[in-house]
Design a protein around this motif. Structure first.
Motif, PDB file in Angstrom:
ATOM      1  N   GLU A   2      49.499  43.278  72.911  1.00 16.74           N
ATOM      2  CA  GLU A   2      48.472  43.505  71.878  1.00 16.74           C
ATOM      3  C   GLU A   2      47.425  44.509  72.355  1.00 16.74           C
ATOM      4  O   GLU A   2      47.045  45.431  71.622  1.00 16.74           O
ATOM      5  CB  GLU A   2      47.796  42.181  71.502  1.00 16.74           C
ATOM      6  N   VAL A   3      46.969  44.327  73.599  1.00 17.77           N
ATOM      7  CA  VAL A   3      45.961  45.248  74.146  1.00 17.77           C
ATOM      8  C   VAL A   3      46.571  46.644  74.351  1.00 17.77           C
ATOM      9  O   VAL A   3      45.919  47.657  74.102  1.00 17.77           O
ATOM     10  CB  VAL A   3      45.359  44.705  75.465  1.00 17.77           C
TER      11      VAL A   3
ATOM     12  N   GLU B   9      46.395  32.730  83.282  1.00 20.49           N
ATOM     13  CA  GLU B   9      45.464  32.154  82.294  1.00 20.49           C
ATOM     14  C   GLU B   9      44.078  32.785  82.433  1.00 20.49           C
ATOM     15  O   GLU B   9      43.447  33.178  81.451  1.00 20.49           O
ATOM     16  CB  GLU B   9      45.365  30.635  82.516  1.00 20.49           C
TER      17      GLU B   9
ATOM     18  N   LYS C 190      52.527  45.289  81.785  1.00 22.44           N
ATOM     19  CA  LYS C 190      53.448  44.949  80.697  1.00 22.44           C
ATOM     20  C   LYS C 190      54.875  44.772  81.236  1.00 22.44           C
ATOM     21  O   LYS C 190      55.556  43.796  80.921  1.00 22.44           O
ATOM     22  CB  LYS C 190      53.404  46.051  79.628  1.00 22.44           C
TER      23      LYS C 190
ATOM     24  N   LYS D 231      52.414  38.548  75.398  1.00 24.01           N
ATOM     25  CA  LYS D 231      51.933  38.791  74.031  1.00 24.01           C
ATOM     26  C   LYS D 231      50.548  39.451  74.072  1.00 24.01           C
ATOM     27  O   LYS D 231      50.295  40.445  73.385  1.00 24.01           O
ATOM     28  CB  LYS D 231      51.887  37.469  73.271  1.00 24.01           C
ATOM     29  N   SER D 232      49.658  38.914  74.914  1.00 25.86           N
ATOM     30  CA  SER D 232      48.293  39.450  75.006  1.00 25.86           C
ATOM     31  C   SER D 232      48.286  40.878  75.547  1.00 25.86           C
ATOM     32  O   SER D 232      47.568  41.744  75.040  1.00 25.86           O
ATOM     33  CB  SER D 232      47.428  38.568  75.914  1.00 25.86           C
TER      34      SER D 232
ATOM     35  N   LEU E 271      41.507  40.641  79.488  1.00 31.84           N
ATOM     36  CA  LEU E 271      42.334  41.756  79.008  1.00 31.84           C
ATOM     37  C   LEU E 271      41.614  42.681  78.039  1.00 31.84           C
ATOM     38  O   LEU E 271      41.889  43.878  78.002  1.00 31.84           O
ATOM     39  CB  LEU E 271      43.612  41.210  78.356  1.00 31.84           C
ATOM     40  N   ASP E 272      40.692  42.143  77.232  1.00 32.16           N
ATOM     41  CA  ASP E 272      39.969  42.980  76.274  1.00 32.16           C
ATOM     42  C   ASP E 272      39.189  44.109  76.961  1.00 32.16           C
ATOM     43  O   ASP E 272      38.929  45.148  76.354  1.00 32.16           O
ATOM     44  CB  ASP E 272      38.989  42.135  75.439  1.00 32.16           C
TER      45      ASP E 272
ATOM     46  N   CYS F  16      44.128  36.633  81.406  1.00 33.27           N
ATOM     47  CA  CYS F  16      44.186  36.896  79.957  1.00 33.27           C
ATOM     48  C   CYS F  16      42.795  37.001  79.328  1.00 33.27           C
ATOM     49  O   CYS F  16      42.593  37.730  78.363  1.00 33.27           O
ATOM     50  CB  CYS F  16      44.980  35.804  79.243  1.00 33.27           C
ATOM     51  N   GLN F  17      41.853  36.257  79.889  1.00 33.77           N
ATOM     52  CA  GLN F  17      40.491  36.266  79.347  1.00 33.77           C
ATOM     53  C   GLN F  17      39.791  37.618  79.560  1.00 33.77           C
ATOM     54  O   GLN F  17      38.808  37.921  78.904  1.00 33.77           O
ATOM     55  CB  GLN F  17      39.674  35.148  80.002  1.00 33.77           C
TER      56      GLN F  17
ATOM     57  N   LYS G 124      52.643  33.874  76.728  1.00 31.68           N
ATOM     58  CA  LYS G 124      51.310  34.128  76.148  1.00 31.68           C
ATOM     59  C   LYS G 124      50.700  35.396  76.750  1.00 31.68           C
ATOM     60  O   LYS G 124      50.095  36.218  76.050  1.00 31.68           O
ATOM     61  CB  LYS G 124      50.418  32.909  76.432  1.00 31.68           C
ATOM     62  N   THR G 125      50.886  35.571  78.073  1.00 26.66           N
ATOM     63  CA  THR G 125      50.337  36.748  78.762  1.00 26.66           C
ATOM     64  C   THR G 125      51.010  38.027  78.269  1.00 26.66           C
ATOM     65  O   THR G 125      50.335  39.027  77.992  1.00 26.66           O
ATOM     66  CB  THR G 125      50.524  36.633  80.293  1.00 26.66           C
TER      67      THR G 125
END
Length: 320
Positions: A178-179, A83, A149, A174-175, A89-90, A86-87, A171-172
């Protein structure tokens, strides 16, 4: 069911253990860059703060995020660890966006800044670096993103779907995906720009504008043009892009400036083109393609069956 759960748990434990071990190794490598480069360069002032920021980007923040993740993994707190992770990852996307500029700036500083050049060489000779250069270590975060991944997917596959942890893992994954797509898109666009630039430099003069926004390079190669009136076959280099096909021929080998360049003969827009195979069914005879444009039909030939089939597929996809 119990056997299945036991198998899942064994695989999951193995993956979690490997994730933690590789995370420690990744942190060690990032720590090398931060300790022997970033921290010392900040203290010495060898590089201006803006240059330092350009070369190393959000590396310190990436290190912090991974350090926190490793602490959670050590305690077996996978859910909260993910959790939190994930914050951050950007940061990997921003790091990828900056990497080309970072490499250019690094090369520039090595060339122009004598004290930085000496400092870099000295640091890289330390035994901890094991013969690696700073350039080898800067892409590490993006290599690690690919590993994340696979690790997170494996963990998801071996977690029971009716647990709260499964939702966090899903959720992880998926994130991270996406990245990863974001990063891949950055690399694809960069590679495409290099291909467009390379073709632009190959063509004599600036009359043919290859570098156009939204244009994608697809392929290139030599094909024979079949003339309408029984003349000799003409060998031409063709460059296929997402919107146009360029035909070019070699410049004269004794030309002072352009002996290694190509002269553009024609540019065919693909938006009103239809592609057909005239023949090309036998493996030994090669094939012939027909390209129909509003005011012209172009017959292209190759004695290589595999090549003509590839061109047919590429042209059909580009036109579509």
């Amino acid at each position: 069911v119990e056997d299945q759960r036991a198998r899942w748990e064994r695989k999951r434990s193995r993956t979690a253990k490997e994730l933690l071990e590789t995370e420690h190794k990744y942190l060690e490598q990032l720590d090398l860059v931060l300790t022997y480069f970033v921290t010392i360069l900040k203290a010495k002032g060898t590089l201006k703060p803006a240059v330092l920021e350009t070369i190393f980007g959000p590396l310190e923040s990436l290190y912090s995020a991974s350090h926190v993740l490793s602490l959670h993994l050590e305690k077996g707190n996978l859910g909260p660890g993910l959790e939190n992770f994930c914050q951050s990852l950007d940061l990997y996307g921003h790091y990828a966006e900056n990497l080309e500029h970072a490499n250019k700036t690094l090369k520039e500083q090595v060339r122009k800044n004598k004290s930085f050049r000496r400092f870099k060489k000295l640091q890289e000779t330390r035994p901890q670096f094991q013969g690696r250069q700073l350039e080898d270590l800067l892409p590490l975060p993006l290599q690690r993103l690919r590993q994340y991944k696979h690790f997170f997917r494996d963990l998801l596959e071996n977690t029971s779907p009716d647990t709260a942890e499964y939702q966090k893992l899903a959720k992880t994954v998926k994130s991270v995906c996406e990245v990863s797509h974001w990063v891949q898109d950055i690399f694809d666009k960069r590679e495409n720009s290099l291909q467009l630039l390379r073709v632009q430099k190959l063509l004599k003069g600036q009359k043919t504008q290859v570098l156009t926004a939204g244009r994608w390079y697809i392929r290139e190669g030599w094909l024979l043009v079949v003339p309408a009136k029984g003349e000799e076959l003409k060998r031409r280099m063709f460059f296929l892009f997402s919107d146009i096909l360029i035909a070019a021929k070699p410049c004269h080998p004794l030309h002072l400036l352009n002996s290694n360049k190509l002269s553009c003969q024609a540019v065919y827009p693909l938006h009103q083109c239809s592609v057909g195979k005239v023949f090309g069914h036998t493996w030994s005879q090669g094939g012939l393609l027909s390209l129909s444009f509003p005011h012209k039909t172009l017959l292209l030939m190759s004695s290589n069956q595999h090549e003509i089939n590839d061109w047919y597929r590429s042209l059909t996809a580009a036109v579509r």
